[in-house]
Scaffold this motif. Structure first.
Motif, PDB file in Angstrom:
ATOM      1  N   GLU A   1      36.270   8.172 -18.955  1.00 43.78           N
ATOM      2  CA  GLU A   1      35.067   8.444 -18.166  1.00 43.78           C
ATOM      3  C   GLU A   1      33.972   7.425 -18.437  1.00 43.78           C
ATOM      4  OE1 GLU A   1      33.709  12.458 -18.308  1.00 43.78           O
ATOM      5  OE2 GLU A   1      35.689  13.315 -17.966  1.00 43.78           O
ATOM      6  N   LYS A   2      34.104   6.665 -19.524  1.00 44.96           N
ATOM      7  CA  LYS A   2      33.138   5.601 -19.820  1.00 44.96           C
ATOM      8  C   LYS A   2      33.463   4.309 -19.071  1.00 44.96           C
ATOM      9  CE  LYS A   2      31.974   7.270 -24.464  1.00 44.96           C
ATOM     10  NZ  LYS A   2      31.960   6.945 -25.911  1.00 44.96           N
TER      11      LYS A   2
ATOM     12  N   ASP B   1      27.566  -7.661 -10.033  1.00 45.34           N
ATOM     13  CA  ASP B   1      27.352  -6.276  -9.633  1.00 45.34           C
ATOM     14  C   ASP B   1      28.397  -5.778  -8.633  1.00 45.34           C
ATOM     15  OD1 ASP B   1      26.560  -7.891  -7.578  1.00 45.34           O
ATOM     16  OD2 ASP B   1      24.687  -6.822  -7.152  1.00 45.34           O
ATOM     17  N   THR B   2      29.479  -6.528  -8.429  1.00 42.98           N
ATOM     18  CA  THR B   2      30.537  -6.059  -7.521  1.00 42.98           C
ATOM     19  C   THR B   2      31.207  -4.831  -8.124  1.00 42.98           C
ATOM     20  OG1 THR B   2      30.942  -8.311  -6.735  1.00 42.98           O
ATOM     21  CG2 THR B   2      32.658  -6.669  -6.306  1.00 42.98           C
ATOM     22  N   PRO B   3      31.158  -3.671  -7.447  1.00 44.76           N
ATOM     23  CA  PRO B   3      31.719  -2.459  -8.041  1.00 44.76           C
ATOM     24  C   PRO B   3      33.241  -2.471  -8.068  1.00 44.76           C
ATOM     25  CG  PRO B   3      30.863  -2.008  -5.834  1.00 44.76           C
ATOM     26  CD  PRO B   3      30.501  -3.420  -6.153  1.00 44.76           C
ATOM     27  N   VAL B   4      33.784  -1.824  -9.104  1.00 43.48           N
ATOM     28  CA  VAL B   4      35.229  -1.705  -9.285  1.00 43.48           C
ATOM     29  C   VAL B   4      35.585  -0.225  -9.308  1.00 43.48           C
ATOM     30  CG1 VAL B   4      37.204  -2.195 -10.790  1.00 43.48           C
ATOM     31  CG2 VAL B   4      35.363  -3.878 -10.554  1.00 43.48           C
TER      32      VAL B   4
ATOM     33  N   ASP C   1      33.762   1.118 -12.445  1.00 41.35           N
ATOM     34  CA  ASP C   1      32.488   1.789 -12.179  1.00 41.35           C
ATOM     35  C   ASP C   1      32.676   3.180 -11.569  1.00 41.35           C
ATOM     36  OD1 ASP C   1      30.729  -0.561 -12.839  1.00 41.35           O
ATOM     37  OD2 ASP C   1      31.927  -1.433 -11.235  1.00 41.35           O
ATOM     38  N   TYR C   2      33.804   3.382 -10.890  1.00 42.22           N
ATOM     39  CA  TYR C   2      34.100   4.675 -10.272  1.00 42.22           C
ATOM     40  C   TYR C   2      35.562   5.037 -10.524  1.00 42.22           C
ATOM     41  CZ  TYR C   2      29.768   4.020  -7.616  1.00 42.22           C
ATOM     42  OH  TYR C   2      28.461   3.821  -7.253  1.00 42.22           O
ATOM     43  N   ILE C   3      35.793   6.316 -10.772  1.00 40.85           N
ATOM     44  CA  ILE C   3      37.143   6.844 -10.939  1.00 40.85           C
ATOM     45  C   ILE C   3      37.333   7.944  -9.901  1.00 40.85           C
ATOM     46  CG2 ILE C   3      38.782   7.978 -12.503  1.00 40.85           C
ATOM     47  CD1 ILE C   3      36.942   6.975 -14.833  1.00 40.85           C
ATOM     48  N   LEU C   4      38.356   7.818  -9.077  1.00 42.44           N
ATOM     49  CA  LEU C   4      38.671   8.831  -8.078  1.00 42.44           C
ATOM     50  C   LEU C   4      39.967   9.528  -8.466  1.00 42.44           C
ATOM     51  CD1 LEU C   4      37.958   6.858  -4.764  1.00 42.44           C
ATOM     52  CD2 LEU C   4      36.360   8.143  -6.197  1.00 42.44           C
TER      53      LEU C   4
ATOM     54  N   THR D   1      31.016   6.036 -13.737  1.00 41.10           N
ATOM     55  CA  THR D   1      31.077   5.801 -15.182  1.00 41.10           C
ATOM     56  C   THR D   1      29.771   5.266 -15.763  1.00 41.10           C
ATOM     57  OG1 THR D   1      31.864   3.509 -14.993  1.00 41.10           O
ATOM     58  CG2 THR D   1      33.532   5.259 -14.935  1.00 41.10           C
ATOM     59  N   ASN D   2      28.964   4.608 -14.927  1.00 33.43           N
ATOM     60  CA  ASN D   2      27.745   3.949 -15.428  1.00 33.43           C
ATOM     61  C   ASN D   2      28.069   3.015 -16.587  1.00 33.43           C
ATOM     62  OD1 ASN D   2      25.843   5.350 -13.661  1.00 33.43           O
ATOM     63  ND2 ASN D   2      26.329   7.171 -14.863  1.00 33.43           N
ATOM     64  N   CYS D   3      29.198   2.344 -16.476  1.00 35.43           N
ATOM     65  CA  CYS D   3      29.666   1.466 -17.554  1.00 35.43           C
ATOM     66  C   CYS D   3      28.762   0.256 -17.700  1.00 35.43           C
ATOM     67  CB  CYS D   3      31.102   1.020 -17.256  1.00 35.43           C
ATOM     68  SG  CYS D   3      31.831   0.011 -18.541  1.00 35.43           S
TER      69      CYS D   3
END
Length: 395
Positions: free
Chosen positions: A148-149, A176-179, A204-207, A215-217
């Motif tokens: 989750e991190k 800043d490209t999200p993953v 950055d996101y887990i679905l 995640t706000n990593c």
């Protein structure tokens, strides 16, 4: 549905094996089977992929890169249905970096579904090279495990990390490209940050089929290819990926140091000290001399594996590794050796005979390799490891 499973302490390979076994044993694994050794497909993958449409970062994206793995088929379809530019990495980067999927004009829903499959990627795509001027707004990757991190573990070959690093080098992604990664709930685990290396891609996101996790990593993503790190790129990988060789030439011409670790023995000790599995390293942190002539991680060593001497070099200690799974690739064994902090000075691969021979110049490292590899579960098999016969009695 039960909450996320908790990972036991151990190496990345321990975590991979735990996830693969759980997916198979619980009936969650889907075609292609077995999932071991793959980015696993799972029941509910299409449902998880549908959540991609609900993300603002997806709505804003014009160009989306999605990995070719089966569980991401729904993500590729979502991008095509939303009329976004879809880029899919060439499998194992054999023939280039990306394919741009180009559905025929007026494509029906059925044709779009086909375009999202692995066969459709072959039938409806055009290659995109280093000069393709790609500007990726969203990256979607597969994972074996994720926390989750935002810590991510792939299948162990490093291609997702390498693809991202190459996109950085060619200016296709920004800081800043999200993953995004798409996994089953049981693949969301506690992962120790010390298992991560500088080249590892974070998300950055887990679905999942039931959750959307932001995640706000804050851990920085790779800033390009770390040529000098054995855990990032090796001569073997350079030989297999032509576009990587081209990129290296360009960066060399631009004045960047592109010396590989196995071309630069003075870097060997420094880099080995930071390779991921710190706990194994702590078990016997003996210093090692830099290799004199044999390159680090040489994939094929043609000398006699039982001969403790190599012409023009010091004494060589050889470790026999047996019971290798038939599907295992040399790169997967090398990845495990890096994580266990027992990278050999040479490696002779005999996959057809389910064995390999590891050559070391340091006796302490060779014995640590034996103790680390003996009984290790790799690809579903418990490995056998011992000093090669001609030297096992020499104490």
């Amino acid at each position: 549905m039960a909450g996320p499973a908790r990972a036991l302490p151990g190496s990345k390979w321990d975590i991979r094996e735990k996830v693969w076994r759980h997916l198979e044993a619980s009936g969650l694994a889907e075609f292609p089977r077995p999932v071991r050794g793959r980015i696993p497909n799972f029941k509910g993958s299409l449902q998880a992929c549908c959540s991609l449409r609900e993300l603002d970062v997806f709505s804003r994206a014009r160009e989306v890169k999605v990995d070719p793995d089966k569980p991401l088929e729904g993500a590729r379809l979502a991008a095509l249905q939303a009329r976004k530019t879809l880029l899919v990495p060439t499998p194992r980067l054999r023939t280039g970096l990306f394919n741009r999927i180009v559905p025929p004009p007026g494509a029906s829903k059925e044709i779009l579904r086909r375009c999202a499959t692995s066969q459709g990627v072959k039938d409806y795509s055009v290659p995109v090279g280093l000069d393709g001027k790609a500007q990726v707004d969203l990256v979607v990757v597969g994972s074996v495990a994720v926390s989750e991190k935002g810590w991510r573990i792939g299948k162990g070959e490093g291609y997702a990390d390498m693809e991202y690093a190459m996109m950085v080098s060619m200016g296709a992604v920004q800081e800043d490209t999200p993953v995004v990664t798409i996994v089953h709930d049981c693949q969301v685990l506690d992962i120790a940050e010390e298992l991560l290396d500088d080249h590892d891609l974070t998300v950055d996101y887990i679905l999942t089929p039931t959750r959307t996790i932001q995640t706000n990593c804050k851990r920085p993503k790779p800033q390009g290819i770390m040529w000098h790190k054995a855990s990032s790129v090796s001569s073997e990988m350079l030989g297999k990926i032509p576009i990587l060789k081209t990129l290296r030439c360009r960066e060399k011409q631009a004045g960047k140091d592109v010396t590989l670790q196995d071309e630069h023995p003075a870097l060997a000790n420094t880099n080995r000290a930071t390779i991921s599995d710190k706990k194994v390293m702590a078990a016997n942190p003996q210093p090692r001399a830099a290799p004199a002539s044999a390159p680090v991680e040489q994939p094929h060593v043609e000398s006699d594996p039982g001969n403790p001497k190599s012409e023009g070099s010091d004494t060589i200690i050889t470790v026999y590794v047996g019971n290798l799974p038939g599907r295992l690739r040399v790169s997967q064994l090398q990845s495990a050796l890096r994580e266990l902090q027992v990278v050999p000075d040479g490696l002779k691969w005999q996959g057809a005979q389910h064995r390999a021979f590891l050559h070391y110049r340091d006796q302490g490292t060779a014995r640590r390799a034996v103790s680390s590899l003996q009984g290790l579960s790799l690809g579903g098999n418990a490995l056998r490891a011992e000093l090669a016969k001609s030297q096992s009695s020499k104490g």
